[in-house]
Design an enzyme around this catalytic site. Structure first.
Site, PDB file in Angstrom:
ATOM      1  N   ASP A  96      32.669  33.790  37.895  1.00 57.45           N
ATOM      2  CA  ASP A  96      33.310  35.103  37.998  1.00 57.45           C
ATOM      3  C   ASP A  96      32.243  36.137  38.343  1.00 57.45           C
ATOM      4  O   ASP A  96      31.072  35.961  38.012  1.00 57.45           O
ATOM      5  CB  ASP A  96      34.017  35.474  36.684  1.00 57.45           C
ATOM      6  CG  ASP A  96      35.139  36.472  36.903  1.00 57.45           C
ATOM      7  OD1 ASP A  96      36.321  36.080  36.769  1.00 57.45           O
ATOM      8  OD2 ASP A  96      34.846  37.639  37.239  1.00 57.45           O
ATOM      9  N   CYS A 101      52.492  40.712  39.647  1.00 58.91           N
ATOM     10  CA  CYS A 101      53.262  39.760  40.456  1.00 58.91           C
ATOM     11  C   CYS A 101      54.482  40.402  41.108  1.00 58.91           C
ATOM     12  O   CYS A 101      54.486  40.694  42.288  1.00 58.91           O
ATOM     13  CB  CYS A 101      53.743  38.599  39.593  1.00 58.91           C
ATOM     14  SG  CYS A 101      52.495  37.339  39.361  1.00 58.91           S
TER      15      CYS A 101
END
Lengths: 414, 414
Positions: free
Chosen positions: A34, A256
């Site tokens: 990350d 989303c």
């Protein structure tokens, strides 16, 4: 087929990448990458501040050093795919991750995408980027796959392993290999899509369907509000039909449903087709915070309050019930709208931790009294509040605007 | 409460009224009224040409003479509520039936409506008509109720008695009385709505939801057709998610889903609110016959056929699979569209009987050969056709336009 010595690199350790890394680490060597140094340092101490993934006894190697990726042969990219302020797909993270992986790619390696995209992104945007940055040839030297994430934030019963997972690959052999890879960790089983594009489209289609269905409930709610008929009474009655689909009106936020439809419409319009139902649904769902704020102002007028002195409490700040996720929450917009009218807005959400300290004061413990209360998110913690509880924190007569239709004693329901 | 000597009159003996009359006749004196003399004469001989309701051993008194209604005390109105050519609610049948019943109404009588309407029709349109034509006073001398029909044509497993039925009444006592009445015949149970308006709205809401969901699948289908990705492959993949809602693209006809949304939008616009999602969905679903016809013309061009000589076979003519109902079927519009291009169109539907004789010739028995075949309705009879069957009736290479995504070997799927 897959070998024990396969080494999987997960790029992006968020809501999607971390549970994936954990699952794969039971069977394979897993390296988790990350760019967020704080996040990686936390994870090294087995701390996940997102959704409390239990990392005890996992053997994931965490890193922020891209050079550590060079020994992997399977790369899974789970980076965010947001939209810009103009609702245009923002593929920057995806492209950066792709370029980075390409640098360390070896012959025979596979790159799998899990980030939600529109059909065509993997093959038309990522593959050329990989070829350019690796000098390897697609489907000769390296291969791709797409397996859409289906993580359901806040859902205690549905985890990575018990949700069927769609897989796909750039050749039939690679599709099978990828399918076998996921089969190992998904108890619910996998579904091999006929192509990468089909797998990409299937994910956006699901989210658009949800968005449109909520938009319809919102359209109903506004309509019946004008007709002065209780929409929640209507939905309760309609629900008794076997094939009625149980959606509720409300705010559509998150990473989303409020975002992915724009990915699909963006691509569709490149093909000369404007998906009007999809865009109309987005428009309706985006209009709800303003509608709620106007409704509050209407009650303030009816109660003859001075708006600068009115105190409004909003219960719930996250984008969805029973989770701490505040990405793209639309409750914020209700707050902003009300503040443009100079109304005093207080918010409380038991899930939201620092640095949102102003959200942490439980109004039922505190001694404040409010003119208007809005139930914005149906957290389980809010379900048991009684009319007595509300009366206690209410100035004069209770005015409770119940966006989710949670209480029988609400003043108004969306 | 209800008494054995209650006498029920059913006004309208169609798809809704006849099964209702049959069920009630087991427990009550039932008189069945219709204005169609042929229909009533058939029913007197226990013949139902609609859906073959078994009328043996039933004790319904059929009549076309309105004076026979005068001894009834419960009137149930099940007349059609269509739309005009401009898609405006056509309440003529409902108003005529209401006026007629009003003439014979006695003190204490109840009128229950089952016809699909928009919220407000019973109390704002019918009740004043009854008062005017009976000189009786609402909720003093007579009472009303609304219980929306939920008949599912072509569904072999769902009958009147095993579908939960919504009831409502003009006073709490009458609502209970009506609920008790229906409880007697509905095994699945009843649901007492909070008001007549709520019961009226719940029915249209269900149909609009279905219409919007099919419209979305149609929007997806057109979109992915442009992108050249198989929409049926995409839907198969998406379906593997637990909460994906399994709708298919296709034609939306019939007496309910293609009509009822206009009732709701009509009323909504009277309240100053244009339900744009609802209307956009109607627009999309209405555009599908034209889209199919254009697709056929595209194939005719690609095959370099002379359009006047091209022979197109359409399989299925009803508005829904596995039933004979051709009311408001959209297959007719595909036929009309193609005929404006001077293409020769042949249709076959095993369910459709006289006077539609041209639909009865089974092409698999006949010796005709076709350039293009369209599967328009997914009747069970069509499911077992193999590619061999289709090749036998196809000129040269099979071109099969499969609107319902029924076959694996289709040339094109909506």
């Amino acid at each position: 087929m897959l070998k024990k010595e396969d080494k999987i690199a997960i790029i992006g350790l968020g809501y999607v990448g971390l549970p994936l890394a954990k699952s794969f680490s039971k069977y394979y060597n897993v390296i988790g990458y990350d760019i967020d140094i704080k996040r990686v340092n936390d994870l090294k101490k087995n701390i996940d501040r997102n959704i409390d993934v239990d990392l005890k006894d996992t053997k994931i190697v965490y890193t922020i050093n891209e050079k550590d990726l060079k020994d992997s042969n399977i790369y899974i990219i789970t980076v965010p795919t947001p939209v810009s302020n103009e609702n245009i797909p923002d593929l920057n993270c995806l492209e950066n991750a792709t370029r980075m992986v390409a640098k360390y790619l070896n012959k025979g390696d596979i790159i799998i995408y899990e980030s939600t995209v529109y059909p065509g992104v993997t093959e038309e945007i990522c593959v050329p980027l990989i070829e350019k940055n690796s000098s390897l040839k697609y489907n000769v030297d390296f291969f791709c796959g797409y397996s859409p994430e289906r993580i359901s934030p806040g859902d205690k019963n549905r985890h990575l392993s018990n949700i069927v997972k769609i897989t796909s690959g750039s050749t039939p052999e690679i599709a099978s290999k990828i399918d076998t890879l996921y089969k190992k960790i998904i108890i619910a089983g996998t579904y091999k899509a006929t192509s990468i594009k089909v797998a990409e489209a299937s994910k956006v289609v699901e989210n658009v369907q949800r968005d449109v269905n909520i938009a319809l409930m919102n359209e109903f709610a506004i309509m019946f509000d004008k007709m002065k008929i209780s929409s929640s009474d209507i939905f309760s009655a309609a629900k008794t039909k076997w094939n009625f689909i149980n959606f509720s009106p409300g705010l559509v936020g998150g990473h989303c449903i409020g975002v992915d439809p724009y990915y699909l419409s963006f691509q569709s319009m490149k093909f000369g087709f404007t998906p009007e139902l999809l865009l109309k649904s987005r428009e309706i769902n985006n209009s709800i915070p303003k509608y709620i704020a106007l409704k509050v102002m209407q009650f303030i007028n009816e109660k003859k309050l001075i708006k600068e002195e009115a105190k409004v409490l909003i219960l719930g700040y996250t984008f969805k019930e029973n989770c701490a996720d505040i990405r793209n929450t639309k409750v914020e917009q209700i707050k902003i709208e009300l503040e443009t009218y100079s109304v005093n807005v207080f918010t409380y959400d038991p899930y939201v931790k620092l640095p949102y300290t102003n959200l942490e004061i439980d109004p039922f413990i505190n001694n404040e009294k409010y003119d208007i209360i809005i139930l914005a998110v149906s957290h389980n913690e809010f379900r048991n509040y009684t009319i007595k509880d509300f009366n206690r924190i209410s100035k004069e007569k209770l005015v409770l605007l119940d966006i989710k239709g949670l209480y029988k004693f609400s003043t108004w329901t969306l």
